[in-house]
Structure formats: structure tokens, C-alpha cells
Design a protein around this motif. Sequence first.
Motif, PDB file in Angstrom:
ATOM      1  N   SER A 161       9.638  -3.257   7.084  1.00 46.16           N
ATOM      2  CA  SER A 161       9.100  -1.945   7.471  1.00 46.16           C
ATOM      3  C   SER A 161       8.421  -1.288   6.275  1.00 46.16           C
ATOM      4  O   SER A 161       8.735  -1.571   5.122  1.00 46.16           O
ATOM      5  N   GLU A 162       7.480  -0.402   6.587  1.00 46.91           N
ATOM      6  CA  GLU A 162       6.705   0.254   5.526  1.00 46.91           C
ATOM      7  C   GLU A 162       6.827   1.765   5.641  1.00 46.91           C
ATOM      8  O   GLU A 162       6.853   2.319   6.742  1.00 46.91           O
ATOM      9  N   THR A 163       6.885   2.440   4.499  1.00 39.22           N
ATOM     10  CA  THR A 163       6.924   3.901   4.449  1.00 39.22           C
ATOM     11  C   THR A 163       5.741   4.397   3.631  1.00 39.22           C
ATOM     12  O   THR A 163       5.529   3.928   2.500  1.00 39.22           O
ATOM     13  N   VAL A 204       7.076  -1.261   0.930  1.00 42.97           N
ATOM     14  CA  VAL A 204       7.557  -2.137   1.989  1.00 42.97           C
ATOM     15  C   VAL A 204       9.010  -2.508   1.669  1.00 42.97           C
ATOM     16  O   VAL A 204       9.321  -2.956   0.560  1.00 42.97           O
ATOM     17  N   TRP A 205       9.878  -2.312   2.659  1.00 39.05           N
ATOM     18  CA  TRP A 205      11.297  -2.556   2.468  1.00 39.05           C
ATOM     19  C   TRP A 205      11.641  -4.006   2.752  1.00 39.05           C
ATOM     20  O   TRP A 205      10.805  -4.765   3.255  1.00 39.05           O
ATOM     21  N   ASP A 233      13.354  -5.327   5.029  1.00 38.32           N
ATOM     22  CA  ASP A 233      13.264  -5.710   6.447  1.00 38.32           C
ATOM     23  C   ASP A 233      11.833  -5.766   6.962  1.00 38.32           C
ATOM     24  O   ASP A 233      11.591  -6.008   8.151  1.00 38.32           O
TER      25      ASP A 233
END
Length: 351
Positions: free
Chosen positions: A266-268, A261-262, A264
Motif C-alpha cells: 500500500s502507498e501513502t 510504499v509500505w 504490504d
Amino acid sequence: METHDIVIIGGGQMGLSLGYYLRRAGADFLILDAEGGAGGAWRHGWASLRLFSPAGYSSLPGWLMPPPAHEGYPTRDDVLDYLGRYEARYEFPIKRPVRVVSVERTGDYLEVATDKGRFSASAVVSATGTWSHPYIPEIKGRDTFKGVQVHSAHYVRPEDYSGQTVIVVGGGNSGAQIVAELAPVARTLWVTTHDPLFLPDDVDGRVLFERAVARMKAGPSDTPVGGIGDIVMVPAVKEARARGDLSSVRPFERMTANGVVWVDGSETQVDAIIWCTGFHPALDHLAPLGVVEEDGRVLVDGQRSIKEPRLWLAGYGDWSGPGSATLMGAARTARDLAARMTAEVPAASAT
């Protein structure tokens, strides 16, 4: 109990360099090595690993590394071949595989306890390096991640990650080289704390070593002169630059079962994370001496332990000799260290 004037713990490039100068001085010494054969940490480098310098500038004392039979700088296998032949050439007194458990004080001697018995010495040189102590930062959620996590110490080849999404963490040479060879076969994200620092194309290991020496000579108030962490533009990294594969992003905030999780939010989703985050000195065997500080290092004066004068250290980084963790730097550190030891270490037979 087998007794020597000097026992060297570690038979890698530093141990062999010391062996060369101590043998030339006629000293009584023994090298204890945990590996199953010659090569030290080079036995564990990834398959495509290359030196930063020509063979002639990456040699141990007494015998230059032969030029490789291929284009470019020497490979990991070239270095292993050289170190094996170097050992055989000088017939050093080496016992292996011997794992050192501890170093203890016993009267006038230091006693080295191993899995193959005990050894006594007037002085001990710890030259175990850092490979066996890889560092991975504590990241929230790291223990919950279900994908592959591997430190660069145990990375082998890019084919193992073909078709996967891989995050490489770390902005040094290891990170750059692994990103360079992963990018063509995997979706690769390079995570660094700041934009990577790339050296000019014509800079190699020779310049890096001189920078390390200059940094050691500079006082804490002097202007920094750079270090060996700057990224060398070896052929694979140059090719990655030409492809546009060397961009990086800032660190993620936490890890989940399936990815990261970054900042901001968002998740990758990620299949694997390769940690190119450095190493700590491998000094657990010195715990009984009480010389290891909170930062994991030993306080030294010219490679000699301040708290235990019979203990010497080399090969862990600049604090134990400028560039001493490199092939080039090991030779110079060993020369100075061997000269001091042969002048100051009492012969065991005389005590």
C-alpha cells in the motif's frame, strides 16, 4: 604562527567545560569555534526544545544554570542565555567564527589549519560534536521524493507543516517530541523500527546520565542497563500520550515521488518527512591524521587517540566519555580529561 600548549576545536558545552578546568589549572589553551556566537549546537535546536532535567542538574562546572523564569525545565533559549553568560563570566580565550579545515602532524606539534590561519599546539582536543553530521538512512527511492525532507537538526517549528501529512522517522526523544507537537496541527505518522520505549514519568536526565555511566562500566557480557535513547516523558510527550498521539508503525519499504510504499504494497501520499535518525561524529578535519576508523569513530584510551597520542576527543557520545554529549556529562568528562592533559601535555614553551 600562533602556538599554544592546547587547542580545543569546538566552543560548545564540552569546549567550555574543558576551558573551565584548564583555566583553573593555569594551562595555556585556545578555543576555536565555528559558530557566530555562544551556544554550540544549541543555536540550531528547534524552537520548543527543552532539557530533560532541572537547571541545577544541567550545568557546566563552576556555575549552576539559574532556574528559568517559567514553569518546567529550561528551554533552548534558556540554555543559550546560560552558555553566553558562562563564556562572559570566565572570559575564555575563544576565536570565532573560525572553521577548522584540518589537523596535521608537523614535527613535535599538531598544526590546525583554519579559514582564518594556522595554529600550532602540543595537543589538540577535538570537541566538534555531531550536529553538523546528521544521518539519514539510504532508502530506495528517497532521491525521487518531491516533498520536503528535513533532518531533526534543521527542524524549526510545527506551524511549518500545518495541515500537511507528515511522517516522522525515528523512535528516540527527538522523534517523540516532534511527533508530540506536530500531531495537533498535521496528520502525523510516526515510523519506528520497534515500539518506542517510554521511561516512567518521574525519570529525567539525572537518571539517564547515571544509566549511561553504568552502561560504560558494564562489560560486553553484562546485562544491558538501558541508555539515553529511551524516551523521557517531558510535558509535551505526556500531553501527546493523553491525546493518543504516540502510536507508531513499522518502517516503509521504499519512497516514491509523492509518498511511501509500505511492506504490504500500500502507498501513502506524504507532504513531508522528518528524519529523527541520529548523527555521526563530525571528524572530517581529522582525516590527515589517519585516525578515523570505518565506523566513523576514533580509537581512544580515556579520550586519548591510540594512533595519535597528541589528539584527544570528547563530547561525541559514550565512546568519548560517559554521557559526554550532554550538559551534565560534559562537565564530568571535562574534569577528568583536563586533569590528564595538564599532567601529560608538554608545555609548548619547553619544547
